[in-house]
Design a protein around this motif. Structure first.
Motif, short mmCIF file in Angstrom:
data_model
loop_
_atom_site.label_atom_id
_atom_site.label_comp_id
_atom_site.label_asym_id
_atom_site.label_seq_id
_atom_site.Cartn_x
_atom_site.Cartn_y
_atom_site.Cartn_z
N MET A 166 0.99 -1.39 0.08
CA MET A 166 -0.04 -0.06 0.28
C MET A 166 1.02 1.21 -0.11
O MET A 166 1.02 2.28 -0.96
N PRO A 197 -2.15 -2.66 7.64
CA PRO A 197 -3.04 -2.16 6.49
C PRO A 197 -3.76 -1.33 7.66
O PRO A 197 -4.08 0.11 6.86
N GLU A 198 -4.52 -2.19 8.30
CA GLU A 198 -5.43 -0.62 9.64
C GLU A 198 -4.14 0.59 10.38
O GLU A 198 -4.73 1.82 9.95
N GLU A 201 -4.04 2.87 7.02
CA GLU A 201 -4.86 3.66 7.06
C GLU A 201 -5.38 4.20 7.99
O GLU A 201 -5.95 5.84 7.70
N GLU A 202 -4.99 4.20 9.38
CA GLU A 202 -5.87 4.96 10.56
C GLU A 202 -4.33 6.78 10.69
O GLU A 202 -5.40 7.71 10.50
N GLY A 205 -3.84 7.32 5.89
CA GLY A 205 -4.61 7.89 4.74
C GLY A 205 -4.90 7.41 3.82
O GLY A 205 -5.68 7.90 3.01
N ILE A 206 -4.26 6.46 3.88
CA ILE A 206 -4.42 5.35 2.40
C ILE A 206 -5.87 4.05 2.59
O ILE A 206 -5.28 4.01 3.62
N SER A 207 -6.39 4.53 2.35
CA SER A 207 -7.19 3.47 2.21
C SER A 207 -7.12 2.10 2.68
O SER A 207 -6.68 1.07 0.73
N LYS A 208 -7.60 1.32 2.86
CA LYS A 208 -6.94 -0.37 3.09
C LYS A 208 -7.08 -1.42 1.72
O LYS A 208 -8.12 -1.82 1.41
N ASP A 209 -8.81 -0.42 1.88
CA ASP A 209 -10.49 -0.97 0.69
C ASP A 209 -10.54 -0.39 -0.16
O ASP A 209 -10.43 -1.22 -1.71
N ASN A 211 -8.01 1.11 -3.28
CA ASN A 211 -6.60 1.54 -3.26
C ASN A 211 -5.83 0.65 -4.94
O ASN A 211 -7.25 -0.11 -5.11
#
Length: 334
Positions: A166, A197-198, A201-202, A205-209, A211
């Motif tokens: 990611m 990945p969480e 994301e948190e 700011g990269i979305s784990k779902d 991308n």
């Protein structure tokens, strides 16, 4: 990375050379080595008289040499750092005479970024004898995830393969940007943590779902519903998900898939080595190969070339990039 560690260890142990010529396409390690010399060679009270930072655009090679020939004041060494030394590229060969007999009490550091000196000429050969020439090479995209893992491992962290991917897909091969984001995570998370990945994301700011990694995975599985959801998200957030990046990553994936089809030995270890991917991702290629025969992969590669041109505005100025991406997805999945 090992070469950098050895350089740093030698400097820590007082094994100093009179010239450090740091050059190459990747500025990250050039800055790291230069900053380490700037911060550690002289004691704080010695720096006022004996440490100097020059900039290539403001000085000549003759100016640098003139300063380098001075003697330190009440210290064993003086340190001169020439930042943005690539601005001296037209006259840098003039340094060769000084390099033949450098001042032993001067530590002269050149930050020669994004370029290299001609290895056939006398300066390079002389620097190799009298000092240190370090070439910082740009990492290929498939090497960056392993670099992330090694950097984190040295600081007692681990990272999930998907989380590393990611970061690579969002930040590219810019090691300075990646390092900054890793530093943020290390401030927040305790040592010994596996970065997931969480966490990405948190905290980044990269979305784990939503991308490019998940899009590639969905396309490989021919999961049309998931792929269209991601593409719709990209269309609604075009600034964070530029089409040119998505097309480039998909092109890389399908090019590797074409290579996979041509492999005689499809054992996981051989595939990982041949495609230069983490073994964790080998199953993605096995699944995609079942869904996309070689002929279809060739068609997709050709289609991606066409849409790469369109994504850059050639022949499609009036078409929103979100619509282009949806059209591309239809052609890939059909």
């Amino acid at each position: 990375m090992d070469e950098v560690k050895q350089l740093v260890t030698d400097i820590k142990n007082g094994k100093l050379r009179p010239i450090y010529f740091l050059m190459g396409e990747e500025p990250y390690y050039i800055d790291k080595i230069s900053d380490f010399i700037e911060d550690t060679v002289l004691a704080e009270e010695e720096r006022g008289f004996n440490q100097m930072v020059l900039y290539g655009r403001d000085v000549t090679v003759e100016d640098v040499v003139s300063n380098a020939k001075r003697y330190p004041m009440m210290a064993e060494y003086q340190v001169i750092i020439v930042k943005e030394a690539q601005d001296l590229s037209r006259s840098i060969e003039k340094l060769a005479d000084y390099a033949k007999q450098p001042q032993p009490t001067t530590i002269l550091v050149f930050n020669y970024k994004y370029k290299t000196i001609d290895k056939r000429k006398s300066l390079y050969k002389t620097l190799q004898k009298s000092g240190i020439v370090y070439e910082s090479k740009k990492l290929y995209e498939n090497q960056v995830a392993d670099w992330i893992r090694r950097v984190l491992s040295s600081k007692n962290y681990t990272i999930a393969p998907k989380a590393a991917q990611m970061l690579v897909e969002f930040l590219g091969t810019d090691l300075s940007k990646i390092s900054n984001e890793l530093d943020k995570l290390q401030i927040i998370l305790p040592k010994g943590t596996q970065i997931t990945p969480e966490h990405i994301e948190e905290n980044i700011g990269i979305s784990k779902d939503f991308n490019n990694f998940e899009l590639r995975h969905a396309i490989g599985e021919k999961n049309a519903l998931k792929a269209y959801r991601i593409v719709n998200y990209f269309a609604e957030n075009p600034k964070d998900n530029p089409m040119v990046v998505t097309v480039s990553l998909l092109f890389s994936f399908f090019s590797q898939l074409l290579h996979f089809h041509g492999l005689e030995d499809k054992s996981p270890r051989h595939v990982a080595s041949a495609l230069k991917v983490n073994p964790y991702f080998v199953n993605d290629y096995v699944t995609a190969a079942r869904n996309y025969p070689m002929r279809k992969v060739s068609e997709v590669v050709s289609t991606l070339r066409e849409f790469d041109v369109k994504s850059k505005g050639v022949g499609s100025n009036a078409v929103p990039q979100g619509d282009l991406l949806k059209e591309l997805l239809v052609k890939i999945l059909s």
